[in-house]
Design an enzyme around this catalytic site. Structure first.
Site, short mmCIF file in Angstrom:
data_model
loop_
_atom_site.label_atom_id
_atom_site.label_comp_id
_atom_site.label_asym_id
_atom_site.label_seq_id
_atom_site.Cartn_x
_atom_site.Cartn_y
_atom_site.Cartn_z
N SER A 1 -3.01 2.18 -4.20
CA SER A 1 -2.23 1.80 -3.14
C SER A 1 -2.90 1.78 -1.67
O SER A 1 -4.13 2.32 -1.73
CB SER A 1 -1.40 2.84 -2.80
OG SER A 1 -0.78 3.00 -1.47
N LYS B 1 -4.10 8.85 -5.88
CA LYS B 1 -4.42 7.61 -5.98
C LYS B 1 -6.09 7.44 -5.65
O LYS B 1 -6.74 6.75 -6.37
CB LYS B 1 -3.72 6.60 -5.09
CG LYS B 1 -2.21 6.48 -5.19
CD LYS B 1 -2.06 5.68 -6.58
CE LYS B 1 -0.62 5.69 -6.89
NZ LYS B 1 -0.24 5.05 -8.12
N TYR C 1 0.21 12.32 -2.42
CA TYR C 1 0.29 11.27 -2.93
C TYR C 1 -0.71 10.15 -2.74
O TYR C 1 -1.59 9.71 -4.00
CB TYR C 1 1.79 10.37 -2.67
CG TYR C 1 1.78 9.11 -3.14
CD1 TYR C 1 2.01 8.64 -4.43
CD2 TYR C 1 1.59 8.00 -2.09
CE1 TYR C 1 1.92 7.33 -4.69
CE2 TYR C 1 1.50 6.68 -2.47
CZ TYR C 1 1.66 6.32 -3.80
OH TYR C 1 1.74 5.04 -3.95
C1 UD1 Z 1 5.27 3.96 2.19
C2 UD1 Z 1 4.16 5.28 2.24
C3 UD1 Z 1 3.24 4.87 1.21
C4 UD1 Z 1 3.61 4.29 0.19
C5 UD1 Z 1 4.55 3.14 0.08
C6 UD1 Z 1 5.09 2.65 -1.05
C7 UD1 Z 1 4.87 6.78 4.01
C8 UD1 Z 1 4.34 7.52 5.02
N1 UD1 Z 1 3.89 5.94 3.48
O1 UD1 Z 1 4.63 3.17 3.10
O2 UD1 Z 1 2.12 5.88 1.24
O3 UD1 Z 1 2.36 3.64 -0.38
O4 UD1 Z 1 5.46 3.50 1.14
O5 UD1 Z 1 5.99 1.53 -0.86
O6 UD1 Z 1 5.88 7.16 3.68
N2 UD1 Z 1 10.96 2.46 8.54
C9 UD1 Z 1 11.98 2.65 9.11
N3 UD1 Z 1 13.24 3.05 8.54
C10 UD1 Z 1 13.24 3.26 7.36
C11 UD1 Z 1 12.05 3.06 6.57
C12 UD1 Z 1 10.68 2.86 6.99
O7 UD1 Z 1 11.82 2.08 10.34
O8 UD1 Z 1 14.23 3.73 6.71
C13 UD1 Z 1 9.59 1.91 8.80
C14 UD1 Z 1 8.32 2.74 8.74
O9 UD1 Z 1 8.35 3.69 10.03
C15 UD1 Z 1 7.14 1.80 8.59
C16 UD1 Z 1 7.91 0.66 7.93
O10 UD1 Z 1 9.34 0.68 8.02
O11 UD1 Z 1 6.80 1.40 10.01
C17 UD1 Z 1 7.51 0.57 6.44
O12 UD1 Z 1 7.83 1.77 6.01
P1 UD1 Z 1 7.89 1.91 4.36
O13 UD1 Z 1 8.73 0.83 3.68
O14 UD1 Z 1 8.29 3.28 3.98
O15 UD1 Z 1 6.56 2.02 3.75
P2 UD1 Z 1 5.14 2.61 4.47
O16 UD1 Z 1 5.32 3.69 5.48
O17 UD1 Z 1 4.13 1.68 4.83
#
Ligand code: UD1
Length: 355
Positions: free
Chosen positions: A138, A166, A162
Site C-alpha cells: 500500500s 505492510k 496497518y
Molecule cells: C485509507 C487509509 C490507507 C489505506 C486506504 C485503503 C486512512 C488514514 N488511510 O486511505 O491507509 O491504505 O484507505 O484504501 O484511513 N474522506 C472523506 N469522507 C469520508 C471518507 C474519506 O472526506 O467519508 C476523504 C479523506 O479525508 C481523504 C479522501 O477522502 O482525503 C480519501 O479517503 P479514503 O478513501 O479513506 O482513503 P485514504 O485515507 O487515502
C-alpha cells in the site's frame, strides 16, 4: 467481459482472492489464460463473489479454470498442501486486514494476520519450491510524503499499525529474496482503488460503515446513508479538500497480471507503485459520482479525520518501465462502474443476485 487476453500462463494462487481487489484480479488472470486457485477464509468476503468471477470468465473463450479452498493463511500446513497439490507457479497475496482505525485499536490482531499470514505463506512457498510472489502492499508505507508525486525511492514511514504491517512484510520479502536469489518477489504499492468490474457483477462490499470515500458516497447514492461527510476543507489544496490518486480496480487488477508476467525479468525483490499519477480532491470525486448517479449527491463538511494527509499521488513511471503497465481508466469511469455495481447490488453480495 475480460480485459486481458494474452499469452498462456500457469497456475496462480490468490490468497484473499474473494475480496475486492482479489476478485477483480482473478477475472483478469482467468481471462489471460491463467488457472486461478483462490484461498480465502471468507472472514471479510463472500463466496458469491467467486460465483460471479466464474460467470464473467465463462463468457471468455480461452479463460483458465477457477478453483477455491476455504482456509486461513496462517495455517501453514494446509497452505503447503494446497500449493503442492495445485502445482502452483506463482502466488498473489491479498489476504489481510485493512482498516486503519481498527489496527490502532487491535494492533496484535493486525500483526498476527498480516505479518503472520505473510510469513506463513513464505514458509509454505519455501517448502514447496514456489518462488514467485506478488504482494498487495500500500502507498500507506510512505506515510506523510515530503514531496509529491511519490516515487519508490521516497522515504518510508507509515503512521499506523496497518501501514507498519505492510512495510514489515515488504522487509521480510526483501530478506527472504536476499537469502535465495532465485526468488522473484514484487510488492505492489496501491494508491486508492475504486470502481468495479464493468459487468456490475463484482465490486467492493464493505462491512458496516465504510471507512473509504467512494464506498461511502455510493451508500449515500443508494439511500443507505443521508449524506457524505467531507473530512475537512481547510487543507492547503486548491479546493481545501484532501487529494488522492484514485485508480480503477480493473487497472489495478491488470497491474497484477503485468507484474506476474514480468516477474522472471525482475530482481529478486522489487517494490512498484500502482497509481494513475493524477490526484483528485474529495469534491472532485463527489462531482464525478454525482455525474454517474445523475443527481447532485448531498454532502456536509465536517472536521478533519485524524491521521489524514493533505495530498498524495503516485509517480507511476517505474510500473511502466518494468511491467509495461499504465492505468488508463478515468475518474468518470471509476464512478460510473462503481455506481453500476452499487445500484445493482445495493446490499452488496447479501442482496439478490445481479442480473
Ligand atoms: C485509507 C487509509 C490507507 C489505506 C486506504 C485503503 C486512512 C488514514 N488511510 O486511505 O491507509 O491504505 O484507505 O484504501 O484511513 N474522506 C472523506 N469522507 C469520508 C471518507 C474519506 O472526506 O467519508 C476523504 C479523506 O479525508 C481523504 C479522501 O477522502 O482525503 C480519501 O479517503 P479514503 O478513501 O479513506 O482513503 P485514504 O485515507 O487515502
Amino acid at each position: 467481459m475480460c480485459n486481458g487476453g494474452r499469452v498462456p500462463s500457469g497456475v496462480a494462487l490468490l490468497t484473499g482472492g474473494a475480496g475486492y481487489i482479489g476478485s477483480h484480479t482473478a477475472v483478469e488472470l482467468l481471462c489471460a489464460g491463467w488457472d486461478v486457485v483462490v484461498v480465502d477464509d471468507f472472514s471479510n468476503a463472500s463466496p458469491v463473489a467467486l460465483e460471479r468471477v466464474a460467470r464473467i470468465a465463462a463468457d471468455h473463450p480461452g479463460a483458465g479454470r477457477l478453483r477455491h479452498h476455504r482456509l486461513d493463511v496462517t495455517d501453514t500446513p494446509a497452505l503447503t498442501r494446497v500449493l503442492a497439490e495445485e502445482r502452483v507457479d506463482a502466488v498473489v497475496h491479498f489476504a489481510g486486514l485493512k482498516a486503519v482505525g481498527e489496527s490502532v485499536e487491535q494492533p496484535l490482531r493486525y500483526y498476527r494476520v498480516n505479518v503472520g499470514g505473510a510469513t506463513s505463506l513464505l514458509e509454505a512457498m519455501a517448502a514447496t519450491g514456489v518462488r514467485r510472489l506478488v504482494f498487495s502492499s500500500s502507498a500507506t508505507v510512505y506515510g506523510e510524503p515530503a514531496t509529491v508525486p511519490v516515487d519508490e525511492r521516497a522515504p518510508l514511514g507509515p503512521t499506523n499499525p496497518y501501514g507498519r504491517t505492510k512495510l514489515i512484510v515488504e522487509q521480510v520479502m526483501r530478506d527472504v529474496a536476499a537469502a535465495d536469489e532465485r526468488s522473484r518477489f514484487v510488492a505492489l504499492r496501491y494508491f486508492n482503488p475504486v470502481g468495479a468490474h464493468p459487468s456490475g457483477l463484482i465490486g467492493e462490499d464493505p462491512e458496516g460503515v465504510p471507512n473509504n470515500l467512494m464506498p461511502y458516497i455510493m451508500q449515500v447514492a443508494v439511500g443507505r446513508r443521508p449524506r457524505i461527510r467531507v473530512f475537512g476543507d481547510d487543507y492547503p489544496t486548491p479546493d481545501g479538500t484532501g487529494i488522492r490518486d484514485y485508480i480503477h480496480v480493473v487497472d489495478l487488477a491488470l497491474g497484477h497480471l503485468a507484474a506476474l508476467e514480468a516477474l522472471d525479468r525482475l530482481d529478486p525483490f522489487t517494490a512498484v507503485n500502482l497509481g494513475t499519477g493524477q490526484g483528485s480532491s474529495v469534491l472532485e470525486v463527489i462531482d464525478a459520482a454525482s455525474r454517474a448517479v445523475g443527481r447532485q449527491l448531498p454532502y456536509e463538511v465536517v472536521g478533519r479525520r485524524p491521521g489524514d494527509v493533505a495530498a498524495i499521488w503516485a509517480d507511476p513511471s517505474l510500473a511502466h518501465e518494468l511491467l509495461g503497465w499504465k492505468a488508463t481508466r478515468t475518474l468518470d469511469e471509476m464512478a460510473a462502474d462503481h455506481w453500476r455495481w452499487q445500484s445493482r447490488n445495493p446490499q452488496g453480495y447479501r442482496g439478490a443476485p445481479a442480473g
